[in-house]
Scaffold this active site. Sequence first.
Site, short mmCIF file in Angstrom:
data_model
loop_
_atom_site.label_atom_id
_atom_site.label_comp_id
_atom_site.label_asym_id
_atom_site.label_seq_id
_atom_site.Cartn_x
_atom_site.Cartn_y
_atom_site.Cartn_z
N GLY A 11 0.82 -1.21 0.00
CA GLY A 11 0.00 0.00 0.00
C GLY A 11 0.85 1.26 0.00
N PHE A 12 0.16 2.37 0.04
CA PHE A 12 0.81 3.68 0.00
C PHE A 12 1.81 3.82 1.16
CE2 PHE A 12 -0.31 8.03 1.90
CZ PHE A 12 0.80 8.66 1.36
N ASP A 57 -4.30 -12.84 2.06
CA ASP A 57 -5.25 -12.04 2.85
C ASP A 57 -5.01 -12.35 4.32
OD1 ASP A 57 -7.39 -10.95 4.15
OD2 ASP A 57 -8.92 -11.81 2.82
N VAL A 58 -4.59 -11.36 5.09
CA VAL A 58 -4.22 -11.61 6.49
C VAL A 58 -5.42 -11.94 7.37
CG1 VAL A 58 -2.10 -10.26 6.41
CG2 VAL A 58 -4.23 -9.13 7.11
N ARG A 107 3.97 -15.90 18.30
CA ARG A 107 4.67 -17.15 17.95
C ARG A 107 6.15 -16.91 17.72
NH1 ARG A 107 0.43 -17.95 14.47
NH2 ARG A 107 1.66 -17.61 12.58
N TYR A 146 -14.99 1.32 9.23
CA TYR A 146 -13.56 1.61 9.37
C TYR A 146 -13.23 2.03 10.80
CZ TYR A 146 -9.01 3.81 8.35
OH TYR A 146 -7.70 4.16 8.34
N TYR A 160 -3.90 -8.06 24.01
CA TYR A 160 -2.76 -8.96 23.78
C TYR A 160 -1.55 -8.48 24.58
CZ TYR A 160 -4.20 -12.42 20.33
OH TYR A 160 -4.76 -13.51 19.72
N ARG A 187 -9.61 9.84 -2.12
CA ARG A 187 -9.33 10.78 -1.03
C ARG A 187 -9.07 12.16 -1.60
NH1 ARG A 187 -5.64 7.19 2.98
NH2 ARG A 187 -4.89 6.30 1.04
N1 UDP Z 1 -13.28 15.81 0.24
C1 UDP Z 1 -13.74 16.74 -0.67
N2 UDP Z 1 -13.68 16.44 -2.01
C2 UDP Z 1 -13.19 15.26 -2.47
C3 UDP Z 1 -12.72 14.30 -1.54
C4 UDP Z 1 -12.78 14.61 -0.20
O1 UDP Z 1 -14.19 17.84 -0.30
O2 UDP Z 1 -13.18 15.08 -3.71
C5 UDP Z 1 -13.30 16.15 1.67
C6 UDP Z 1 -14.02 15.13 2.54
O3 UDP Z 1 -15.40 15.42 2.61
C7 UDP Z 1 -13.31 15.32 3.87
C8 UDP Z 1 -11.90 15.73 3.49
O4 UDP Z 1 -11.97 16.18 2.14
O5 UDP Z 1 -13.92 16.36 4.61
C9 UDP Z 1 -10.89 14.61 3.59
O6 UDP Z 1 -11.40 13.50 2.90
P1 UDP Z 1 -10.59 12.17 2.66
O7 UDP Z 1 -11.50 11.23 1.96
O8 UDP Z 1 -9.29 12.47 2.04
O9 UDP Z 1 -10.23 11.63 4.12
P2 UDP Z 1 -11.00 11.58 5.52
O10 UDP Z 1 -10.23 12.51 6.37
O11 UDP Z 1 -12.43 12.06 5.35
O12 UDP Z 1 -10.92 10.18 5.92
#
Ligand code: UDP
Length: 311
Positions: A11-12, A57-58, A107, A146, A160, A187
């Site tokens: 991942g990132f 898949d963990v 382990r 999440y 743990y 995001r």
């Molecule tokens: N957001 C936005 N436009 C986008 C994507 C995200 O305005 O195209 C806003 C979203 O509503 C949040 C913030 O940017 O308030 C950060 O969103 P992100 O999904 O990156 O992460 P979050 O902190 O919400 O998990």
Amino acid sequence: MLTSVITGGAGFIGSHLADRLIAEGWCVTVVDNLISGRMENIQHLLGRDDFQFIQHDVCEPFEIEGQVDYVFHLASTASPVDFVKHPLETLRVGSYGTENALELALRKGAKFLFSSTSEVYGDPLVHPQPETYWGNVNPIGIRGVYDEAKRYAESLVMAYHRYKGADTRIVRIFNTYGERMRLDDGRVVPNFVCQALRGEPITVYGDGSQTRSFGYVADLVEGIWRLAHTDYHEPVNIGNPEERTILEFAQIIKRLTNSDSPIVFTEFFTPDDPKQRCPDITRARQILGWEPKTSLEEGLRRTIEYFRERV
Ligand code: UDP
């Protein structure tokens, strides 16, 4: 030579941690099911003697041959778009995945570090958020899969530690950006940067008054590296306290990309979008001697270059 396992290492963030550990002379085994990770992120490490990749898949138990000194458990979806698409996988990786990673550490007699999130604070009523704040999470909301997975995982890690003697650490990661984010992960950083580079409208959700505090990935990895070397078992926030409204953030990206894109206001992607978020990093300063080094503008410039080559 120290040997490590990174779940979610394709991942990132996991792939940047893999680079760092290898640079420090460690051996790295990445375990990843590639649900949100990508081979592209670790391509440059394949074929090295000190690196191996296992596609797994963990959530299903797994064994690693030989010695393991450190387990870094990073596997999880992290973008709202991903966890809405994979809600059950998100819950499972926080629960079964975390238990399997902890069992591996026990382990092997390995140390353990869990990547938690600022989302454990939910839509916070305390600002900025110190680790002592218990949060304000809607357990049955869309984001709950999440938030609650990570909260359960923290609880499991502490159990743990307390009852099975696992040698654990918890990092609470605030919004992080940088090279290797997926262009389509949904995001705000990939969305705004790609929209700006393509000349498409920049989609601000709501009125853009909600705030976030953005940290550059290299600073985060430094924080993880330092935490990994402590015997501190309570959670530690790692993030950059430079807080911005999302509207301000859109304007900054527009300026840094020299874009003509209009800024448009649209519906929120999820309900319960946190209205404000900013880490209190007093604990990281005291315990790790850590603070962010990369300014938002510098980190964004590097990230924009990465996206520019791929858009
Ligand atoms: N957001 C936005 N436009 C986008 C994507 C995200 O305005 O195209 C806003 C979203 O509503 C949040 C913030 O940017 O308030 C950060 O969103 P992100 O999904 O990156 O992460 P979050 O902190 O919400 O998990």
